[in-house]
Design a protein around this motif. Structure first.
Motif, PDB file in Angstrom:
ATOM      1  N   ARG A  59      -2.446  16.257  19.658  1.00 43.50           N
ATOM      2  CA  ARG A  59      -1.368  16.603  18.721  1.00 43.50           C
ATOM      3  C   ARG A  59      -1.833  17.728  17.785  1.00 43.50           C
ATOM      4  N   GLN A  60      -2.988  17.544  17.153  1.00 45.53           N
ATOM      5  CA  GLN A  60      -3.433  18.535  16.165  1.00 45.53           C
ATOM      6  C   GLN A  60      -3.848  19.845  16.841  1.00 45.53           C
ATOM      7  N   LYS A  94      -6.406  42.477  15.223  1.00 43.52           N
ATOM      8  CA  LYS A  94      -6.219  41.176  14.559  1.00 43.52           C
ATOM      9  C   LYS A  94      -5.218  40.319  15.333  1.00 43.52           C
ATOM     10  N   GLU A  98      -5.636  36.598  17.318  1.00 44.87           N
ATOM     11  CA  GLU A  98      -4.841  35.356  17.166  1.00 44.87           C
ATOM     12  C   GLU A  98      -4.479  34.820  18.557  1.00 44.87           C
ATOM     13  N   SER A 131       2.716  25.903  12.634  1.00 39.93           N
ATOM     14  CA  SER A 131       2.620  25.980  11.167  1.00 39.93           C
ATOM     15  C   SER A 131       3.863  26.599  10.516  1.00 39.93           C
ATOM     16  N   MET A 219       1.628  25.592   0.877  1.00 38.99           N
ATOM     17  CA  MET A 219       2.260  24.538   1.704  1.00 38.99           C
ATOM     18  C   MET A 219       1.608  24.403   3.075  1.00 38.99           C
ATOM     19  N   GLY A 222      -0.244  21.293   4.239  1.00 35.92           N
ATOM     20  CA  GLY A 222       0.451  20.062   4.619  1.00 35.92           C
ATOM     21  C   GLY A 222       0.979  19.308   3.423  1.00 35.92           C
ATOM     22  N   PRO A 229       0.958  11.039   6.659  1.00 39.77           N
ATOM     23  CA  PRO A 229       0.745   9.834   7.470  1.00 39.77           C
ATOM     24  C   PRO A 229      -0.498   9.867   8.361  1.00 39.77           C
ATOM     25  N   ASN A 230      -0.949  11.075   8.744  1.00 37.37           N
ATOM     26  CA  ASN A 230      -2.073  11.136   9.693  1.00 37.37           C
ATOM     27  C   ASN A 230      -3.449  11.186   9.044  1.00 37.37           C
ATOM     28  N   ASN A 244      -5.598  16.941   2.545  1.00 37.08           N
ATOM     29  CA  ASN A 244      -4.751  18.129   2.354  1.00 37.08           C
ATOM     30  C   ASN A 244      -4.841  18.639   0.913  1.00 37.08           C
TER      31      ASN A 244
END
Ligand code: FAQ
Length: 337
Positions: A59-60, A94, A98, A131, A219, A222, A229-230, A244
């Motif tokens: 997931r991450q 750059k 990415e 993101s 922001m 997170g 929750p994680n 975070n």
């Protein structure tokens, strides 16, 4: 880099790997996993790991990979309008970096058994996130400076601790990513520095970009800890090393003196040094904006996803050609053997 265990299936090279998975009790596997985590060791692809750990990492890492490739769009928008050949060459490099980060990360997710094509399908169908920061528009050249300085700056603060993440392939990918992000951050700072020392109009353009990118950059870390929750489980597993809010505070503390060096202000009247805490205080963040952007209601969500799906469709022939070439090489090797 992605896995350091190159033995054939059934052979284990790692001293904490399982010799004969079929014969080992599930509780022993869980205990072996926990012992590695408790000893601050690295879990490698062939090590036993709980399903939930594997899922959370996929997931991450997938969200991170998607962010890197969608993150090419806001800056890609300025490649054709860079103010000089030098700036254009740097920006192209750059944006290519990415793309490379996305590839390292998809490869890291593959070591967990995820299929890259499936992950892209999940992104394209809106079932996996990327993101929030990449859903804001890049209105002027100064945005290239603000993204490099603030967005890559925030990415570094978030990702340096991931170099010590408990999952080996992700941790090793992050070492390389962070080295490149440091260069990105410096180039952004340098763009803003030139503008801040330039004409009144250039200086105003730099200030406007910083005003627009500051809050979205905060922001990126997170939701606040009490709405994340994680975090608790990720920290217990050594995936995340800091919360975070702790990372957000670290970013603010690092960035305020840099803004002073640029002679630009940050758009927060409550930003002030708190000697007692040893940190900068800052205003409350409007997290409803973050949740709206994550839900798909940011200024550029629709545009970013449409562009991504189109690029994927238009690249189908390249994937097909690469697969046909690979098949041909295999057939040739077989014919020779
Ligand atoms: N945007 O429980 P938590 C870059 C989601 S790369 C969208 O706190 P977690 C390089 C979160 O996934 C930038 N969604 O979650 C670059 C979760 O949803 P889920 C990306 C967000 O995982 C620079 C839910 O909210 N970096 O910038 C965001 O413990 C310039 C609840 O949140 C990474 O991915 C958000 N901002 O912590 C490229 C770094 N925040 O999955 C181009 C690795 C949270 O349960 C140009 N990732 N969510 O459905 C991480 O460190 C963590 O995943 C966090 C979130 C900190 C992002």
């Amino acid at each position: 880099m992605y896995g350091n265990d190159f033995a054939a299936t059934g052979e284990q090279t790692d001293d904490h790997a399982v010799d004969e998975p079929g014969r080992v009790d599930a509780r022993d596997l869980e205990a072996q996993f926990q012992a590695i985590i408790d000893g601050d060791g690295r879990i490698e692809p062939r090590d036993a790991m709980p399903d939930a750990y594997r899922k959370s990492l996929i997931r991450q890492i997938a969200q991170h990979a998607h962010s890197e490739i969608i993150g090419m769009q806001p800056e890609g928008n300025w490649i054709s309008r860079a103010p000089s050949l030098r700036r254009k060459a740097i920006l192209m490099a750059k944006v290519q970096d990415e793309a490379g980060h996305g590839l390292y990360l998809y490869a890291a997710a593959e070591t967990l058994g995820a299929d890259r094509a499936d992950l892209l399908d999940l992104l394209h169908s809106g079932r996996q996130k990327y993101s929030s920061i990449f859903n804001y528009p890049t209105l002027t050249w100064a945005d290239m400076g603000a993204i490099g300085w603030l967005v890559d700056g925030a990415a570094i603060v978030n990702q340096v601790p991931l170099c010590r993440c408990s999952y080996g392939p992700y941790a090793r990918a992050m070492v390389r990513v962070c080295k490149e992000e440091s260069f990105h951050q410096r180039q952004g700072f340098e763009i803003l520095h030139s503008l801040a020392l330039g004409t009144d109009a250039q200086r105003a353009m730099a200030q406007d970009a910083v005003d627009r990118w500051w809050w979205p950059s905060l922001m990126m870390f997170g939701p606040p800890d009490d709405a994340s929750p994680n975090s608790a489980q990720s920290m217990a597993w050594g995936i995340k090393r800091f919360s975070n809010d702790d990372l957000r505070q670290r970013f603010v503390d690092m960035t305020v003196p840099q803004a002073e060096a640029l002679g630009l202000t940050l758009p927060d009247p409550e930003l002030s040094w708190n000697a007692e805490r040893g940190h900068y205080d800052f205003s409350e963040i409007d997290f409803t904006e973050l949740f709206e952007v994550i839900k798909g209601n940011g200024p550029c969500n629709k545009q970013r996803m449409e562009h991504r799906r189109r690029a994927h469709d238009e690249g189908a022939w390249v994937r097909e050609a690469a697969a046909a070439y690979a098949d041909k090489q295999v057939a040739r090797r077989k014919a020779v053997a």
